[in-house]
Design an enzyme around this catalytic site. Structure first.
Site, mmCIF file in Angstrom:
data_model
loop_
_atom_site.group_PDB
_atom_site.id
_atom_site.type_symbol
_atom_site.label_atom_id
_atom_site.label_comp_id
_atom_site.label_asym_id
_atom_site.label_seq_id
_atom_site.Cartn_x
_atom_site.Cartn_y
_atom_site.Cartn_z
ATOM 1 N N ASP A 132 0.822 -1.225 0.000
ATOM 2 C CA ASP A 132 0.000 0.000 0.000
ATOM 3 C C ASP A 132 0.857 1.277 0.000
ATOM 4 O OD1 ASP A 132 -1.961 -1.858 0.284
ATOM 5 O OD2 ASP A 132 -2.846 -1.028 2.096
ATOM 6 N N MET B 282 -5.808 -3.561 -4.295
ATOM 7 C CA MET B 282 -5.698 -3.381 -2.847
ATOM 8 C C MET B 282 -5.451 -1.909 -2.559
ATOM 9 S SD MET B 282 -3.866 -6.715 -1.224
ATOM 10 C CE MET B 282 -4.753 -8.263 -1.072
ATOM 11 N N HIS C 205 -5.141 -11.079 -3.860
ATOM 12 C CA HIS C 205 -3.778 -11.468 -3.469
ATOM 13 C C HIS C 205 -2.863 -11.765 -4.653
ATOM 14 C CE1 HIS C 205 -6.253 -11.732 0.083
ATOM 15 N NE2 HIS C 205 -5.146 -11.476 0.755
ATOM 16 N N ARG D 99 -5.920 -0.245 1.344
ATOM 17 C CA ARG D 99 -6.935 -0.157 2.399
ATOM 18 C C ARG D 99 -7.322 1.298 2.687
ATOM 19 N NH1 ARG D 99 -7.411 -3.759 6.853
ATOM 20 N NH2 ARG D 99 -5.394 -4.698 6.432
HETATM 21 O O1 F6P Z 1 -2.000 -4.129 4.359
HETATM 22 C C1 F6P Z 1 -1.603 -4.485 3.090
HETATM 23 C C2 F6P Z 1 -2.708 -5.190 2.371
HETATM 24 O O2 F6P Z 1 -2.164 -5.629 1.171
HETATM 25 C C3 F6P Z 1 -3.982 -4.344 2.161
HETATM 26 O O3 F6P Z 1 -3.939 -3.606 0.980
HETATM 27 C C4 F6P Z 1 -5.066 -5.399 2.152
HETATM 28 O O4 F6P Z 1 -6.293 -4.870 2.558
HETATM 29 C C5 F6P Z 1 -4.569 -6.381 3.118
HETATM 30 O O5 F6P Z 1 -3.163 -6.328 3.083
HETATM 31 C C6 F6P Z 1 -5.044 -7.808 2.846
HETATM 32 O O6 F6P Z 1 -4.617 -8.608 3.881
HETATM 33 P P1 F6P Z 1 -4.744 -10.182 3.999
HETATM 34 O O7 F6P Z 1 -3.573 -10.762 3.267
HETATM 35 O O8 F6P Z 1 -4.671 -10.450 5.451
HETATM 36 O O9 F6P Z 1 -6.021 -10.584 3.361
#
Ligand code: F6P
Length: 367
Positions: free
Chosen positions: A147, A189, A292, A191
């Protein structure tokens, strides 16, 4: 003097973490530097981030084998070119108010004989590192998050790789969008910060970029898409950050629940927006959430190089006894900043400087 350094990765994985660990170990175990430093290093990897430090039983051999990984050059030799984190990670908060296990972490750091602890983490986990520093643990932080929302540094590991992945994926989508004359809503992504969408959107040349820092009007998105159709553009791509939301509405979350730091699980705005566009127009709309995929794959050359800089900097900081600080890139130079300062605020997109609120894209004026 022999110094035992622990290293862990915490929070979301990303390309560049393994490069950091590779170079941290190479620097720490560089025999030529030992006389000048006046110290020799031993490096212990902690498995699965804070979870490892919470679960390990330092007096038990089996437990030690499970939760820790002694690192040497042979072990990490090829790590620099791989994404993810070979040390493993978790999203657990030792200071979780529901079950505070920070005392166990402090005790285990001591029992493991760690003279210093390098924490590769994002905002939340560097926050944990800072709290532990205040409890007496000699921590050094390395900023890591796709991010790129940590203040106090111009770069966080993983960002460049993620921007490249999003750009490539949009290049693929553009081909099918163009063939069918469709609108594609792509959710990235991001957040709280829109850097990923903004910079990948610039690189991919998308029509509309929506970021968390500016609530959008769905009607305006629709108008912009209709105008493109009218001027015979075959297709449009809307890139929306998972943290973006329509003005006057709450965030859209597809998945219920919160993580150990109290955050909602993100994702869903792309699907919502695609449906809204479909409902109110005769455009043909499709929706893709990259999720992801954006964090997978191998690190770009830039993330490998930044991993090297951050890894070497971490050892330099330990040599200089710069504890309670985070390695940082500032105006192209490596430096370090106090964690306290780096965590005072998030690094969000300055809408006035970078974002066109009329056309929902990067600002067209640069100078
Ligand atoms: O905090 C970094 C991040 O990539 C955010 O952009 C995203 O909301 C979050 O991680 C997703 O996390 P997880 O891998 O726990 O689903």
């Amino acid at each position: 003097m022999k110094v035992k350094v622990g290293v862990l990765s915490a929070g979301g994985d990303c390309p560049g973490i393994n490069s950091t660990v590779h170079w941290l170990v190479y620097s720490a175990l560089d025999k030529d530097l030992a006389p000048e430093r006046g110290m020799m290093f031993e490096v212990l990897g902690i498995v699965d981030g804070w979870k490892g430090l919470m679960e390990v039983k330092p007096d038990n051999k089996e437990s030690l084998k499970h939760w820790t990984l002694p690192l040497d050059k042979e072990m990490v030799r090829t790590w620099d070119r791989y994404g993810g984190t070979r040390l493993g990670t978790s999203r657990v908060n030792p200071f979780d108010p529901k079950k505070d296990r920070s005392a166990v972490v402090v005790e285990n750091v001591e029992k493991l004989g760690l003279d210093a602890l390098v924490v590769i983490g994002g905002f939340d986990n560097l926050g944990v590192a800072y709290k532990l520093y205040r409890e007496g643990v000699r921590v050094v932080g390395i900023p890591k998050t796709i991010d790129r929302d940590i203040a106090g540094t111009d770069y966080t590991l993983g960002f460049d790789s993620a921007v490249n992945i999003i750009t490539e994926d949009i290049d693929r989508l553009r081909i099918t969008a163009g063939s069918h004359s469709r609108v594609f809503v792509v959710e990235s992504m991001g957040r709280q910060a829109g850097w990923l969408a903004l910079e990948a959107g610039e690189a991919a040349g998308v029509s509309i970029i929506l970021i968390p820092e500016h609530d959008f009007l769905t009607e305006r998105v629709i108008d912009l898409l209709q105008a493109r159709k009218k001027s015979f553009e075959r297709y449009s791509i809307v890139l929306v950050s998972e943290g973006a939301k329509p003005r006057g509405m709450d965030h859209v979350y597809e998945k219920r629940g919160r993580d150990g730091f109290g955050h909602h699980f993100m994702g869903g705005i792309g699907g919502f927006l695609a449906e809204e566009i479909q409902k109110h127009t005769d455009l043909e709309v499709r929706y893709v959430a990259l999720r992801h995929l954006q964090r997978g794959g191998s690190p770009t050359a830039y993330d490998r190089r930044m991993g090297r800089k951050f890894g070497v900097a971490a050892i330099d900081m330990i040599v200089n006894e710069d504890f309670g600080r985070m390695a940082s890139l500032r105006h192209g130079e490596m430096t370090s900043v106090p964690l306290k300062k780096a965590l005072e605020r998030l690094n969000l997109v300055d809408v006035e400087r970078f974002y066109n609120t009329k056309y929902y894209r990067s600002l067209d004026r640069i100078l």
